[in-house]
Design an enzyme around this catalytic site. Sequence first.
Site, PDB file in Angstrom:
ATOM      1  N   CYS A 142      32.524-126.228 -41.009  1.00 10.57           N
ATOM      2  CA  CYS A 142      33.416-126.504 -41.767  1.00 10.57           C
ATOM      3  C   CYS A 142      34.581-125.409 -42.079  1.00 10.57           C
ATOM      4  CB  CYS A 142      33.081-126.893 -43.102  1.00 10.57           C
ATOM      5  SG  CYS A 142      33.929-127.887 -44.306  1.00 10.57           S
ATOM      6  N   HIS A 235      30.087-131.805 -42.247  1.00 10.45           N
ATOM      7  CA  HIS A 235      29.033-131.371 -42.560  1.00 10.45           C
ATOM      8  C   HIS A 235      27.778-132.432 -42.095  1.00 10.45           C
ATOM      9  CE1 HIS A 235      29.926-128.039 -45.057  1.00 10.45           C
ATOM     10  NE2 HIS A 235      31.136-128.644 -45.508  1.00 10.45           N
ATOM     11  N   GLU A 237      24.770-131.506 -41.678  1.00  9.91           N
ATOM     12  CA  GLU A 237      23.676-130.955 -42.043  1.00  9.91           C
ATOM     13  C   GLU A 237      23.375-131.371 -43.325  1.00  9.91           C
ATOM     14  OE1 GLU A 237      26.658-128.069 -43.922  1.00  9.91           O
ATOM     15  OE2 GLU A 237      26.475-129.309 -41.813  1.00  9.91           O
TER      16      GLU A 237
END
Length: 308
Positions: A142, A235, A237
């Site tokens: 990001c 993102h 994750e």
Amino acid sequence: MPIKIPNELPATQVLTDENIFVMTETRAIAQDIRPLQILVLNLMPTKIATETQLARLLSNTPLQVELELMQTSTHESKNTSKEHMLKFYTTFDKVRDRYFDGLVITGAPVENMPFEEVEYWNELCQIMEWSRTHVYSTFHICWGAQAGLYYHYGIPKVPLDKKMFGVFSHKVERRSSMLLRGFDDEFMVPHSRHTTVLREDIERCNKLKILASSEEAGIYALSTEGGRQVYITGHSEYDALTLKAEYDRDKSRGLPIEVPKNYFPDDDDTKAPIVNWRSHANLLYHNWLNYYVYQTTPYDLDYLTPVI
């Protein structure tokens, strides 16, 4: 194989409860094996949540990973206790003479600021320059990806009219990329950002290859040839409730925030979100560790060649 993390790191109990094989320092001492040395520069305000998310993904491979956490010394975390930071985090001055198989640079909530005005920008530049000679593959996330693209290649970030917020469909553009091996033709990824990078700026750089993108969210994955530098604008994750926590936070503060797209069923924020990005997140980190780190990093890191 397990991920090796400090015995008392909060992520240890969380991952153990999820039946993820965690190896504490105590047990790792008895192992005669050279684990992958992965350093995480955690710039996120929610440090413990980010630690857990990344440890979860980095543990989901057959490889043994030794995770080390790093913070900037020029910025003090306001959302995580000093005790936690002192106990579990190192700083750049303590690792600058070491070599690592991989480095993860996370996002940060500073994207509306010019890079040069970020409190720790000079320190981050030192770390990114150091990564060229002391890290085999660096994985930028990001804002960390935008910072890396700007520092290494002069690619600017561009403000968006409104926040890119939600879960978006993406398509593989470079099927030959090992980073995306096993990916479906279309896959979902969470995004939460106010800025972007433009395709035309990336295409002018002959050292970067666009790997995957979204019609709505823009460029998602790009890398140098061979994957010594990887840039991920979303993102992957994120946990199931991370976007909800961001949405609830901004809503409670009276900030202008829309319901995250494609996240709550029927865009109803009273319903539990459905996770549809977890499998690709695991595959992304698995592929990075396997193909761009483990299979190509030198056994003796002292012989690491610089990124050109």
